[in-house]
Design an enzyme around this catalytic site. Structure first.
Site, PDB file in Angstrom:
ATOM      1  N   MET A   1     -48.360   2.697   3.269  1.00 60.10           N
ATOM      2  CA  MET A   1     -47.361   2.137   2.359  1.00 60.10           C
ATOM      3  C   MET A   1     -47.524   2.744   0.963  1.00 60.10           C
ATOM      4  SD  MET A   1     -46.495  -1.833   1.404  1.00 60.10           S
ATOM      5  CE  MET A   1     -46.094  -2.524   2.978  1.00 60.10           C
ATOM      6  N   GLY A   2     -48.773   2.869   0.515  1.00 59.51           N
ATOM      7  CA  GLY A   2     -49.048   3.465  -0.793  1.00 59.51           C
ATOM      8  C   GLY A   2     -48.517   4.888  -0.887  1.00 59.51           C
TER       9      GLY A   2
ATOM     10  N   TRP B   1     -46.252   6.214   0.925  1.00 66.72           N
ATOM     11  CA  TRP B   1     -44.797   6.203   1.028  1.00 66.72           C
ATOM     12  C   TRP B   1     -44.167   5.964  -0.345  1.00 66.72           C
ATOM     13  CZ3 TRP B   1     -41.949   1.556   0.233  1.00 66.72           C
ATOM     14  CH2 TRP B   1     -40.578   1.765   0.258  1.00 66.72           C
ATOM     15  N   HIS B   2     -44.797   5.098  -1.161  1.00 68.53           N
ATOM     16  CA  HIS B   2     -44.239   4.857  -2.493  1.00 68.53           C
ATOM     17  C   HIS B   2     -44.228   6.132  -3.321  1.00 68.53           C
ATOM     18  CE1 HIS B   2     -43.271   0.667  -2.562  1.00 68.53           C
ATOM     19  NE2 HIS B   2     -44.455   0.301  -2.122  1.00 68.53           N
ATOM     20  N   GLY B   3     -45.179   7.012  -3.076  1.00 63.13           N
ATOM     21  CA  GLY B   3     -45.203   8.276  -3.796  1.00 63.13           C
ATOM     22  C   GLY B   3     -46.633   8.798  -3.889  1.00 63.13           C
TER      23      GLY B   3
END
Lengths: 79, 404
Positions: B331-332, B334-336
């Site tokens: 998830m981290g 994916w955020h960037g």
């Protein structure tokens, strides 16, 4: 069949069989089942009842009580 | 053509109150149709396309081409995989198609870190469309998506209310709603709820989020720059940003849900009073729900399923800890690809591991553990402040503070 499912649930969650005596209780809402235990339950159901339950089949609203689980297992056995 | 495109006015989704007047007027015939038991699919598609077009024209015209190319590419992948899956089911092919479906987002996410500028493939909302496309491939693999046509898939991808920021719906759920007309009494209930969500959304996004984001936050942001790290102003940055983030995003999600309801589609809710969570596990059941459930169902559960089946781990707790870390780190990323997003994911993974350990400990020592209103308040306080601290990281403010 419901007794078998209760045994599976007790095994997967490390709880007592008596915690699952209310077969219409919502297992997710009451925090009895989490994602980890759910996977153990799925695998045990597959082994014991010879059914295939893909993870994405596991729509929580259809599997959230002992009663509903028993219904779904019967349906999948008949498929 | 490009000159023409870039000269057109651009309307961000739900950007201004006036936007709602245009949108609701355009949706009126659709609502009347649903009231009389008819779903005008072509009209709905037309309105959806026009409003999506208005989000991506003007200065954002490049994104319009990226969006069109992206949707054609994903439709091709999904349809081809669905065709293949009717007769075959090799894991290799499934992983290949999942990877092919992820390529655009990987390029878009890596570009800023690798080449220093944004990729031309990107457009607003690419992440959300990726979740929908990959989710559809996964459910096709599981044999759950049995019927799919290019048109239905494109309608699912280009459903106007949720296109740029979710909530993330699932193909099976969406198409079930989309292919039928709700009973009149059900539709009226949807409209009633929709109106309530719409006004709650106005309060969240245009009033509360405005004050936190435009009034309070800038003040603390300035003041904290010249202070030490442990300062009241930094605390102000943390809380004002956290509340801004919630009210802005929750407001947006309420709009998306409300407009979906008017269109007779029960898009899932994205937030459920997250700040009253008693632990971090509960928090992720209340915060950005459609995202966290996507990760739970398609990453966490599938990883645990495979690892248990193949006996990769002897210890159950080690397995759950690994799965939590994998889930939240993904998830981290994916955020960037920046240190603060990755650290954000890492801390949430770690918190879930600690939380699990604590819940096990509590259950073992149930008799000695006090449990009352006071301990519940402590639990909410700790969870809330942990979450707020991770939002401070998430905001990127610390990057400017330390390195800017």
């Amino acid at each position: 069949m419901k007794d078998d499912i209760i045994n599976i649930l007790a095994d997967a969650t490390g709880r007592d069989v008596s915690d699952f005596s209310d077969t219409s209780e919502d297992l997710f809402a009451d925090g009895l089942l989490d994602s980890m235990a759910t996977v153990s339950v799925l695998l045990a159901l597959q082994d014991q009842f010879g059914i295939q339950v893909p993870v994405s089949e596991f729509d929580r609203s259809q599997w959230n009580s002992v009663d509903k689980m028993a219904d779904r297992v019967k349906e999948l056995q008949n498929d | 053509m490009i000159n023409w495109l870039s000269s057109l006015p651009n309307f961000t989704a739900y950007g201004t109150p006036v936007y709602f007047i245009y949108l609701l007027l355009a949706l009126l015939p659709l609502g009347i149709g649903l009231f009389f038991g008819k779903r005008f699919q072509w009209y709905e598609a037309l309105i959806s396309f026009i409003f999506i077009f208005l989000m991506f024209d003007g200065a954002s015209w490049q994104q319009l081409f990226s969006l069109i190319a992206y949707v054609i590419y994903q439709t091709f992948l999904v349809m081809y995989y669905h065709h293949y899956r009717k007769t075959n089911n090799s894991s290799g092919v499934f992983y290949l198609f999942s990877f092919l479906s992820l390529i655009p987002i990987i390029v878009v996410k890596l570009s800023p870190a690798m080449v220093g500028h944004n990729s031309l493939l990107g457009f607003l909302g690419i992440s959300y469309l990726t979740f929908r496309a990959v989710g559809t491939i996964i459910e096709t693999r599981d044999g759950m998506v049995k019927e799919i046509t290019p048109w239905h898939f494109i309608r699912f991808m280009l459903f106007m209310p949720t296109i740029t920021s979710g909530p993330i719906d699932r193909y099976r759920r969406f198409s079930k709603d989309y292919q039928k007309v709700p009973e009149r009494s059900d539709y009226l209930k949807l409209v009633e709820k929709g109106v309530f969500y719409l006004f709650l959304g106005f309060l969240y996004k245009f009033v509360i989020a405005y004050f936190f984001g435009q009034r309070f936050y800038p003040h603390f942001e300035q003041a904290a720059m010249s202070d030490g790290f442990f300062s009241w102003n930094m605390l102000g940055v943390m809380y004002t940003y956290g509340f801004y983030l919630f009210f802005d995003f929750a407001g947006y999600s309420l709009f998306a849900v409300a407009i979906s309801y008017f269109m007779g589609v029960k898009t899932p809710m994205n937030f459920k009073q997250p700040f009253k969570s008693k632990n971090i596990k509960e928090f992720w059941n209340r915060w950005h729900i459609s995202l966290s459930f996507w990760f739970r169902d398609y990453i966490f559960m599938r990883f645990v399923f495979m690892a248990t089946k193949k006996r990769w781990f002897k210890n159950r707790n080690a397995l759950s800890a690994t799965a939590y870390m994998l889930n939240m780190l993904t998830m981290g990323f994916w955020h960037g690809i920046t240190w603060y997003y990755i650290l954000y994911g890492f801390l949430h993974g770690l918190a879930l591991v600690v939380n699990d350990w604590w819940l096990r400990y509590k259950r073992k020592h149930l008799k000695k553990m006090p449990h009352n209103k006071f301990t519940e308040c402590v639990a909410i306080f700790v969870t809330f402040n942990f979450v707020m601290f991770t939002f401070l990281l998430f905001s990127g403010y610390l990057n400017t503070y330390f390195f800017g």
